[in-house]
Design a protein around this motif. Structure first.
Motif, mmCIF file in Angstrom:
data_model
loop_
_atom_site.group_PDB
_atom_site.id
_atom_site.type_symbol
_atom_site.label_atom_id
_atom_site.label_comp_id
_atom_site.label_asym_id
_atom_site.label_seq_id
_atom_site.Cartn_x
_atom_site.Cartn_y
_atom_site.Cartn_z
ATOM 1 N N ALA A 166 80.582 88.691 -6.651
ATOM 2 C CA ALA A 166 80.672 89.630 -5.531
ATOM 3 C C ALA A 166 79.264 89.985 -5.087
ATOM 4 N N ASP A 177 80.473 96.225 -4.977
ATOM 5 C CA ASP A 177 81.723 95.464 -5.166
ATOM 6 C C ASP A 177 81.889 94.963 -6.595
ATOM 7 N N ILE A 231 84.759 96.031 -9.294
ATOM 8 C CA ILE A 231 85.776 95.072 -9.783
ATOM 9 C C ILE A 231 85.644 94.947 -11.301
ATOM 10 N N THR A 287 84.854 87.286 -4.188
ATOM 11 C CA THR A 287 85.098 87.980 -2.908
ATOM 12 C C THR A 287 84.755 87.016 -1.780
ATOM 13 N N GLU A 288 85.378 87.225 -0.633
ATOM 14 C CA GLU A 288 85.184 86.252 0.454
ATOM 15 C C GLU A 288 83.728 86.169 0.899
ATOM 16 N N GLU A 289 82.972 87.250 0.734
ATOM 17 C CA GLU A 289 81.565 87.231 1.146
ATOM 18 C C GLU A 289 80.790 86.157 0.377
ATOM 19 N N LEU A 328 89.435 87.544 -3.260
ATOM 20 C CA LEU A 328 89.692 88.829 -2.600
ATOM 21 C C LEU A 328 89.182 88.732 -1.167
ATOM 22 N N ALA A 329 90.086 88.911 -0.203
ATOM 23 C CA ALA A 329 89.694 88.777 1.203
ATOM 24 C C ALA A 329 90.400 89.841 2.030
ATOM 25 N N SER A 330 89.800 90.120 3.191
ATOM 26 C CA SER A 330 90.435 91.122 4.059
ATOM 27 C C SER A 330 91.710 90.526 4.656
ATOM 28 N N ARG A 343 92.582 92.661 0.595
ATOM 29 C CA ARG A 343 91.895 93.934 0.348
ATOM 30 C C ARG A 343 92.122 94.883 1.508
#
Ligand code: ADP
Length: 389
Positions: free
Chosen positions: A13, A18, A22, A56-58, A86-88, A114
């Motif tokens: 992340a 973040d 987590i 995370t998607e970032e 984990l993504a929006s 998320r």
């Protein structure tokens, strides 16, 4: 399942707090957890003990995933580290098609939208860890199977070697016994013959009869030892295979049997016979045994008719010796190729080794044997060998 002590949860992340957040949630489930900022950093920590990646998607957007993708791709066949991504909610459709591609294809990706609750995250990671545990179980089974196979193969190899040694010992024993038996046998037969010819006038008929029986038995035993010698000789040592001309071999054999060219019996050789890959002397011996049997097992008062032919079967040739003799009942057809097996007919002399020699010779030359027969209507014995060019 909480509290797994062996599998590591790797969190990737890059933004803000973040990773720490987590990590804190996952620690409540007591999984060993390590948090990385980038995928490259996570790639450096990759090993088969990694249970799951939480990404995370970032981290994927940053396009740093090449090293990790290649690590994932290089996993052993049983291994497929699961990824929890984990993504929006808005970017879900995109990752649904892209995530696996971005991570090199060899991954099972679970998408979690998320914001999500701690319980949802723990449940998703737990499910992924279960998948991973099953992979380890499968690996253990595979390793167990391989170990078992290796030890089985080793045992088969050892036993085969022992058996081969034993067979070789037996063969060499029977060879020397047969060899050593012949000298005293010849002496017995010789003296019996001397008494019969030189002292016949002085012999009472009963003694003459007994002496004749001694001579005949010695002769039979000599034949038996010769056959055993021929059989064991075939089993011993290497034989050299060459291209052999069948017509020449058959002609030589026919010349050895004056009975064949008498006016009563007849032999037909169906030309062309062609060539085979064989050991010349072994092939001659095998065909000669078949011809001798065809002569021996004729029907009473019926002239023997033999025909020899050869037929191509792909890259092999089937040599047949066919007769019009007594034939063989179906129940005897297999066992007559075994050593000392005869079908009871005491009127016909023999040792029960002739066909065993044919079979052994064919096998040593990489071939097969067989018989077709109708009781009372003749038999056809065949030897199949590789075609000679
Ligand atoms: P032997 O001829 O010394 O008896 P073989 O091994 O050559 O031993 O043959 C085994 C048996 O197979 C014979 O005893 C005979 O019963 C049968 N056999 C072999 N060849 C023929 C044939 N051409 N026709 C009928 N029976 C045969």
């Amino acid at each position: 399942m909480a509290g797994d002590t062996s599998l590591l949860v790797l969190v990737v992340a890059p933004t803000g707090a973040d990773g720490a957040n987590i990590g804190a949630v996952l620690k409540t489930a007591k999984w060993p957890t390590r948090v990385c900022r980038t995928l490259d950093e996570a790639a450096g920590k990759f090993s088969t003990r990694v249970g799951v990646f939480v990404v995370t998607e970032e981290a994927l957007i940053r396009n740093e995933h090449l090293q990790l993708a290649s690590e994932l791709h290089a996993q052993p066949a049983w291994s497929e580290v699961p990824v929890v991504l984990l993504a929006s909610s808005a970017s879900m459709p995109h990752w649904a098609t892209e995530a696996s591609k971005s991570l090199g294809g060899r991954t099972l990706v679970t998408l979690v939208a998320r914001p999500c609750s701690a319980a949802t995250l723990v449940a998703a990671v737990d499910a992924a860890l279960q998948v991973r545990r099953r992979q380890y179980h499968l690996r253990d089974l595979l390793v167990e199977r391989e170990t078992l196979m290796a030890s089985l193969e080793e045992r088969v190899r050892e036993r085969t070697a022992k058996l081969q040694e034993l067979v070789a010992e037996l063969e060499s024993f029977s060879y020397s016994v047969s060899h050593d038996l012949r000298a005293p046998l010849r002496v017995m037969a010789g003296y019996a013959q001397v008494v019969l010819t030189d002292f016949r006038r002085t012999l009472v008929p009963e003694v003459e009869h007994y002496l004749e029986r001694i001579a005949r038995s010695a002769e039979r035993m000599d034949r038996l030892t010769q056959d055993v010698l021929a059989y064991t000789r075939l089993s011993r040592g290497d034989i050299q295979l060459d291209v052999v001309d069948l017509a020449a071999t058959v002609n030589e054999i026919i010349e050895q049997y004056p009975d064949l060219t008498s006016s009563r019996n007849s032999i037909l050789v169906r030309q062309p016979l062609g060539r085979v890959v064989a050991h010349g002397p072994s092939l001659a011996q095998a065909i000669s045994n078949l011809v001798e049997n065809a002569l021996k097992f004729g029907r009473p008062k019926v002239p023997v008719k033999i025909s020899i032919s050869a037929r191509r079967r792909g890259n092999r040739v089937r040599i047949s010796v066919k007769d019009n003799g007594v034939g063989i009942a179906p129940e005897h057809r297999r066992k007559i190729f075994q050593i000392f097996e005869r079908v009871a007919n005491h009127a016909v002399p023999g040792t029960g080794i002739g066909l065993a020699i044919v079979k052994k010779a064919a096998e040593r030359m990489g071939g097969t044997v067989g018989v077709k027969s109708r009781p009372g209507a003749g038999s056809e014995f065949w030897i199949e060998l590789a075609r000679g060019r």
